[in-house]
Design an enzyme around this catalytic site. Structure first.
Site, PDB file in Angstrom:
ATOM      1  N   GLU A  60     -82.099  -0.718 -13.968  1.00  0.00           N
ATOM      2  CA  GLU A  60     -82.180  -2.050 -14.586  1.00  0.00           C
ATOM      3  C   GLU A  60     -83.596  -2.437 -14.988  1.00  0.00           C
ATOM      4  O   GLU A  60     -83.797  -3.204 -15.929  1.00  0.00           O
ATOM      5  CB  GLU A  60     -81.600  -3.101 -13.644  1.00  0.00           C
ATOM      6  CG  GLU A  60     -80.081  -3.034 -13.473  1.00  0.00           C
ATOM      7  CD  GLU A  60     -79.651  -2.104 -12.346  1.00  0.00           C
ATOM      8  OE1 GLU A  60     -80.488  -1.337 -11.823  1.00  0.00           O
ATOM      9  OE2 GLU A  60     -78.461  -2.151 -11.985  1.00  0.00           O
ATOM     10  N   PHE A  93     -71.083 -10.077  -0.464  1.00  0.00           N
ATOM     11  CA  PHE A  93     -71.474  -8.739  -0.904  1.00  0.00           C
ATOM     12  C   PHE A  93     -72.202  -8.824  -2.249  1.00  0.00           C
ATOM     13  O   PHE A  93     -71.733  -9.449  -3.183  1.00  0.00           O
ATOM     14  CB  PHE A  93     -70.231  -7.842  -1.021  1.00  0.00           C
ATOM     15  CG  PHE A  93     -70.558  -6.461  -1.518  1.00  0.00           C
ATOM     16  CD1 PHE A  93     -71.384  -5.615  -0.780  1.00  0.00           C
ATOM     17  CD2 PHE A  93     -70.068  -6.008  -2.740  1.00  0.00           C
ATOM     18  CE1 PHE A  93     -71.699  -4.350  -1.244  1.00  0.00           C
ATOM     19  CE2 PHE A  93     -70.379  -4.740  -3.207  1.00  0.00           C
ATOM     20  CZ  PHE A  93     -71.201  -3.907  -2.458  1.00  0.00           C
ATOM     21  N   GLN A  94     -73.357  -8.198  -2.303  1.00  0.00           N
ATOM     22  CA  GLN A  94     -74.204  -8.169  -3.505  1.00  0.00           C
ATOM     23  C   GLN A  94     -74.585  -9.566  -3.990  1.00  0.00           C
ATOM     24  O   GLN A  94     -74.683  -9.818  -5.188  1.00  0.00           O
ATOM     25  CB  GLN A  94     -73.557  -7.348  -4.621  1.00  0.00           C
ATOM     26  CG  GLN A  94     -73.458  -5.880  -4.218  1.00  0.00           C
ATOM     27  CD  GLN A  94     -73.188  -4.936  -5.367  1.00  0.00           C
ATOM     28  OE1 GLN A  94     -72.509  -5.299  -6.318  1.00  0.00           O
ATOM     29  NE2 GLN A  94     -73.705  -3.726  -5.269  1.00  0.00           N
ATOM     30  N   LYS A 149     -69.156 -14.997 -11.255  1.00  0.00           N
ATOM     31  CA  LYS A 149     -68.022 -14.278 -11.832  1.00  0.00           C
ATOM     32  C   LYS A 149     -66.915 -15.224 -12.300  1.00  0.00           C
ATOM     33  O   LYS A 149     -66.337 -15.048 -13.367  1.00  0.00           O
ATOM     34  CB  LYS A 149     -67.489 -13.308 -10.781  1.00  0.00           C
ATOM     35  CG  LYS A 149     -66.527 -12.302 -11.346  1.00  0.00           C
ATOM     36  CD  LYS A 149     -66.250 -11.174 -10.375  1.00  0.00           C
ATOM     37  CE  LYS A 149     -65.106 -10.336 -10.952  1.00  0.00           C
ATOM     38  NZ  LYS A 149     -65.002  -9.021 -10.340  1.00  0.00           N
ATOM     39  N   MET A 201    -106.625   6.476 -12.891  1.00  0.00           N
ATOM     40  CA  MET A 201    -107.433   5.258 -12.881  1.00  0.00           C
ATOM     41  C   MET A 201    -107.872   4.906 -11.462  1.00  0.00           C
ATOM     42  O   MET A 201    -109.013   4.475 -11.240  1.00  0.00           O
ATOM     43  CB  MET A 201    -106.646   4.097 -13.505  1.00  0.00           C
ATOM     44  CG  MET A 201    -107.448   2.822 -13.651  1.00  0.00           C
ATOM     45  SD  MET A 201    -108.953   3.064 -14.598  1.00  0.00           S
ATOM     46  CE  MET A 201    -108.367   2.648 -16.245  1.00  0.00           C
TER      47      MET A 201
END
Ligand SMILES: Cc1ncc(C[n+]2csc(CCOP(=O)(O)OP(=O)(O)O)c2C)c(N)n1
Ligand SMILES: [Mg+2]
Lengths: 566, 161
Positions: free
Chosen positions: A50, A112-113, A162, A480
């Site tokens: 993502e 959940f999630q 949802k 760097m």
């Protein structure tokens, strides 16, 4: 007629002229993905992480000058976007990120999630929303796009439970957005323009200092006109590269920590500094009290909070950069006592002094015949693409060499994670840029460390036929950081050697891409030519001189005149 | 320098945390904070007291303005205003000091709101100087607990019609 929330979201995207989005599915957004499958006009780019969706949307937005869009699921999908959002926030990139959320009834239950992504992203978004009531869905999306693209642009996140997406709603008619609390100022105050122009008329050693705001507001033409009309040398921040032609004799290149000697000297000695869409970042100013100490300062910015934040400004102008600079141009076109040639003549000793600095310490490097110099690779990339490629970068030395040696002549051709400095930005950004400009050559100038942070996107690039060219400046170091260890930590290279590294050529093949390697300077040109002639994703692995440093360099906390030179 | 800043904001969930998050994230300090509805139920008024040099106060007001839900920001230092806060102070009040405590409370126009054999709880409203003055006087007698609200402020009406 009622439609589902997911259908309404699609209609909103259409309304906003969005036809490419970047995302990754999951349970909370499965209904939306079902709707996407039915939506033919929309291209959904399935990334492999993502974070990459957000960077890709970021670069898509920069190339097109439109709002980029990313879509992810709840919980881990949402948390994976945070780095990308924070980067877009610091770089003021217009973007809308949709995150799925657990059903409203479960919010707050540690479902959940479930994560509080609105809470998590509050400090790194321009604004964010949790849509709790289906009737707010469409107005919220419209407002989000409005906020993302207006004023100082930035990312806006919309969290979508949802059940809200599943609800049946009537699609409200589109109305002009009028917000009680949010009305950015676009038009400059004529009095301030007058003051600024008077100051410019009388300055002897002026410098234009331009930043990302010039790109964001499409002010390059106006700034170029102003610089040339008044013979004012122009320096650019990392975010401002391409805002003024890099090959113009008035260009001083980039300023700041890895800026050119002459840009930093010019700023240190100027009597008038005209900042346009730049924010006096610490990487630009170095020790703040030694920054442009003799100068009167004009600052144009659409964000009032940027003005006098780090440096006290004499003539503030809160406005859209393009409108403000256009107003200055027309002021000079009207002014009776303005004579272009006379001003050029008056600035001649100043320009002469700058030419002296350029001769004394040009941007350069020590050429070698047996090992590849990274700067040489970037110069060759410039030459063989006629300076016309879209360049993205990773972070580190690769980023600075790209900024220093690929002379950008046009805006919206350079994408880098400027404010946050995200390793792993460049490759997904290159995919986003390629989706935005399919006919352009898009090159990610990468480091061997950074490229591994989003290397999984090779599959995405292949799947969507993005013939991105990755040019790895491979020093087998986190270069760097190693450079700082070399200079300030007695060469104690703690955890900056990448002892196990993949064979990038074989890795390219594993993804069905093309892998090319150059180990000698004479191989650089043939490798680039072959890559440019290939209609596929290519990794060019340039094995470079390992301990090459980026110079000039202003050590952290020092004045910008205290540069370490080659 | 101490500044009282009055912020009108949309009365929406999460708005308060946008303000406090801004302060903690940018390292600005909050000495006190009070928030409640206004006449318009869609608008809340938040009053906060902060300290800092002028440049920081300027940043604070600008950054507050930048929050999308913020309607108006006023630095009350720039207007004539009345400021008030309230304190509840529980002070030791035994036989020898009971009368003296009452006398002091009376002078300050405070009220006794809770009485026990060994203590009084006193309610006092005023600006922070007045409340601090009472606290300083009661301290030697023995303060057991203090609870204070944040400052609230209102601009004075124009005196000429
Ligand atoms: C996500 C992330 N982690 C750590 C850093 C700190 N950092 C800045 S540059 C750099 C080294 C990058 O190495 P490489 O990609 O090989 O580039 P090079 O400097 O060698 O060109 C690191 C670790 C960062 N910028 N981003
Ligand atoms: Mg490296």
């Amino acid at each position: 007629m009622k439609i589902t929330g997911t259908q309404a979201i699609m209609k909103c995207l259409k309304e906003q002229n969005v036809n490419v989005i970047f995302g990754f599915p999951g349970g909370a957004v499965i209904d939306l993905y079902d709707e996407i499958m039915r939506t033919e006009w929309l291209t959904h780019v399935l990334v492999r992480h993502e974070q990459a969706a957000v960077h890709a949307a970021d670069a898509y937005a920069r190339v097109r000058g439109e709002v980029g869009v990313a879509l992810v699921t709840s919980g881990p999908g949402a948390t994976n976007t945070v780095t990308g959002i924070a980067s877009a926030y610091l770089d003021s990139i217009p973007m809308v990120v949709f995150t799925g959320q657990v059903p409203t009834a479960l919010i707050g239950n540690d479902a959940f999630q479930e994560v509080d992504i609105v809470g998590i992203t509050r400090p790194c978004t321009k604004h964010n929303y949790l849509v709790k009531d289906p009737k707010d869905l469409v107005p919220t999306i419209r407002e989000a796009f409005h906020i993302a693209r207006t004023g100082r642009p930035g990312p806006v996140l919309i969290d979508l439970p949802k059940d809200v997406m599943a609800a049946m709603i009537t699609f409200p008619e589109e109305k002009p957005i009028r917000m009680r609390t949010y009305r950015p100022t676009y038009e400059p105050h004529p009095g301030q323009i007058e003051k600024a122009c008077q100051a410019m008329l009388h300055a002897k050693r002026p410098v234009l200092y331009i930043g990302g705001g010039v790109i964001a507001s499409n002010a390059s033409d106006e700034v170029t006109e102003l610089g040339r009309k008044l013979s004012i040398p122009v320096t650019m921040t990392l975010m401002g590269l391409g805002g003024f032609p890099g090959t113009d004799p008035l260009s001083l290149g980039m300023l700041g920590m890895h800026g050119t000697y002459y840009a930093n000297m010019a700023v240190a000695e100027c009597d008038l500094l005209i900042a346009v869409g730049a924010r006096f970042d610490d990487r630009v100013t170095g020790r703040i009290d030694a920054f442009a100490p003799e100068a009167e300062i004009i600052h144009i910015d659409i964000d009032p909070a940027s003005i006098s934040k780090n440096v006290e400004v004499d003539i503030p102008i809160v406005a859209d950069c393009r409108q403000a600079v256009a107003a200055m141009n027309s002021w000079f076109n009207r002014a009776k006592d303005f004579d272009r040639d006379k001003v050029a003549q008056r600035h001649e000793p100043w320009l002469e002094k700058i030419r002296g600095w350029k001769d004394k310490h040009p941007l350069g490097y020590l050429e070698e015949t047996d090992v590849i110099k990274p700067q040489f690779v970037v110069e060759k990339l410039h030459e063989l693409t006629h300076g016309d490629a879209i360049i993205t970068t990773e972070v580190g030395q690769n980023q600075m060499w790209a900024a220093q040696f690929y002379q950008f002549n046009k805006p919206r051709h350079f994408m880098t994670s400027g404010g946050l400095g995200v390793m792993g930005y460049g490759f997904p950004a290159a995919i986003g840029a390629q989706m935005a400009a399919p006919d352009k050559v898009v090159i990610d100038i990468a480091g061997d460390g950074s490229i591994q942070m989003n290397i999984q996107e090779m599959a995405t690039a292949r799947q969507y036929h993005c013939p991105v060219k990755i040019a790895i400046l491979n020093n087998n170091y986190l270069g760097m950081v190693r450079q700082w260890q070399e200079l300030f930590y007695d060469k104690r290279y703690s955890n900056t050697t990448l002892d196990v590294a993949p064979d990038f050529v074989a890795l390219a093949r594993a993804y069905g891409a093309v892998g090319l390697r150059a180990t000698k300077p004479s191989e650089v040109e043939p490798v680039i030519k072959e890559a440019l002639a290939t209609d596929n994703l290519v990794i060019m692995d340039f094995v470079i001189s390992r301990e090459e440093g980026v110079y000039p360099m202003v050590p952290a906390g020092k004045a910008t005149t205290e540069m370490l030179l080659v | 320098m101490k500044h009282t800043i009055s912020v009108l904001l949309q009365n929406k969930p999460g708005v308060l945390s946008r303000v406090t998050g801004l302060f903690s994230g940018r390292g600005f300090n909050i000495e006190s904070l009070a928030v409640n509805q206004t006449l318009d139920p869609e608008v809340s008024c938040l009053t906060l007291v902060t300290t800092g040099p002028d440049s920081i106060i300027e940043q604070i007001t600008k950054q507050l303005h930048k929050l999308i839900d913020v309607i108006k920001v006023t630095d009350m230092r720039e207007v004539e205003c009345v400021e008030r806060e309230m304190a509840l102070i529980r002070v030791k009040a035994e036989a020898a000091t009971r009368a003296e405590v009452l006398r002091i409370v009376d002078i300050f126009r405070g009220k006794v709101v809770d009485v026990s054999p060994k203590s009084y709880a006193i309610e006092l409203t005023g600006d922070d100087k007045k409340i601090q003055a009472l606290i300083d006087i009661l301290k030697p007698i023995g303060i057991q607990e203090i609870v204070r609200t944040g400052t609230i402020a209102m601009a004075r009406a124009k005196k000429t019609p």
